[in-house]
Design a protein around this motif. Sequence first.
Motif, PDB file in Angstrom:
ATOM      1  N   LYS A   9      31.305  56.314  51.989  1.00  0.00           N
ATOM      2  CA  LYS A   9      31.029  57.152  50.816  1.00  0.00           C
ATOM      3  C   LYS A   9      32.095  56.973  49.740  1.00  0.00           C
ATOM      4  CE  LYS A   9      28.301  60.730  53.036  1.00  0.00           C
ATOM      5  NZ  LYS A   9      28.224  62.142  53.450  1.00  0.00           N
ATOM      6  N   VAL A  10      33.345  56.926  50.144  1.00  0.00           N
ATOM      7  CA  VAL A  10      34.430  56.753  49.174  1.00  0.00           C
ATOM      8  C   VAL A  10      34.348  55.378  48.514  1.00  0.00           C
ATOM      9  CG1 VAL A  10      36.936  56.489  48.956  1.00  0.00           C
ATOM     10  CG2 VAL A  10      35.993  58.408  50.242  1.00  0.00           C
ATOM     11  N   LEU A  11      34.114  54.347  49.318  1.00  0.00           N
ATOM     12  CA  LEU A  11      34.037  52.998  48.752  1.00  0.00           C
ATOM     13  C   LEU A  11      32.815  52.855  47.843  1.00  0.00           C
ATOM     14  CD1 LEU A  11      35.141  50.859  51.830  1.00  0.00           C
ATOM     15  CD2 LEU A  11      36.503  51.534  49.842  1.00  0.00           C
ATOM     16  N   ASN A  16      30.495  52.511  42.266  1.00  0.00           N
ATOM     17  CA  ASN A  16      29.526  53.014  41.290  1.00  0.00           C
ATOM     18  C   ASN A  16      30.128  53.834  40.155  1.00  0.00           C
ATOM     19  OD1 ASN A  16      27.359  51.847  42.689  1.00  0.00           O
ATOM     20  ND2 ASN A  16      27.268  53.585  44.081  1.00  0.00           N
ATOM     21  N   THR A  17      31.400  54.143  40.223  1.00  0.00           N
ATOM     22  CA  THR A  17      32.032  54.985  39.216  1.00  0.00           C
ATOM     23  C   THR A  17      33.207  54.243  38.589  1.00  0.00           C
ATOM     24  OG1 THR A  17      31.449  56.902  40.560  1.00  0.00           O
ATOM     25  CG2 THR A  17      33.054  57.243  38.797  1.00  0.00           C
ATOM     26  N   SER A  18      33.156  54.080  37.290  1.00  0.00           N
ATOM     27  CA  SER A  18      34.239  53.391  36.604  1.00  0.00           C
ATOM     28  C   SER A  18      35.247  54.402  36.070  1.00  0.00           C
ATOM     29  CB  SER A  18      33.698  52.561  35.445  1.00  0.00           C
ATOM     30  OG  SER A  18      34.759  51.947  34.759  1.00  0.00           O
ATOM     31  N   THR A  42      33.226  44.097  49.613  1.00  0.00           N
ATOM     32  CA  THR A  42      33.645  43.325  50.788  1.00  0.00           C
ATOM     33  C   THR A  42      34.304  44.241  51.813  1.00  0.00           C
ATOM     34  OG1 THR A  42      33.930  41.329  49.462  1.00  0.00           O
ATOM     35  CG2 THR A  42      35.091  41.410  51.572  1.00  0.00           C
ATOM     36  N   MET A  43      35.106  45.175  51.343  1.00  0.00           N
ATOM     37  CA  MET A  43      35.727  46.144  52.257  1.00  0.00           C
ATOM     38  C   MET A  43      34.653  46.973  52.958  1.00  0.00           C
ATOM     39  SD  MET A  43      38.903  47.285  49.783  1.00  0.00           S
ATOM     40  CE  MET A  43      39.282  48.756  50.703  1.00  0.00           C
ATOM     41  N   ARG A  44      33.632  47.373  52.231  1.00  0.00           N
ATOM     42  CA  ARG A  44      32.524  48.138  52.842  1.00  0.00           C
ATOM     43  C   ARG A  44      31.863  47.326  53.938  1.00  0.00           C
ATOM     44  NH1 ARG A  44      27.932  49.646  49.612  1.00  0.00           N
ATOM     45  NH2 ARG A  44      27.454  51.062  51.296  1.00  0.00           N
TER      46      ARG A  44
END
Length: 104
Positions: A9-11, A16-18, A42-44
């Motif tokens: 959720k955090v990633l 999606n948020t700039s 990639t981390m996700r």
Amino acid sequence: MPDNTQIDKVLEYAINTSPVDLKKLSPEGRVLIEDFRDIIETMRMMVVEKNADELFQNAVYSSYHADPSRAKQSGVAPISKDEAKKDADQGRSFSELLSKHADW
């Protein structure tokens, strides 16, 4: 320590948020934001593919909450509490290195 759902959720939010108005950025700035989004994606995927069973979180948790009094002692040379803590810290450091290695 967050579970995989919380990490995802955090990633996803970060993707999606700039933090800045993209319209005010130069073309190079927008490319940089897209590159960061690719890194975060990639981390996700690493979390989903390499840590689906949350073994990493379990290893970190166990390294902090190990109870040395429950360990079998027969045939084992006793070590001091400081040595045991040092060994646990080294194991934790090793886990962190593994998580950051490109082939992990």
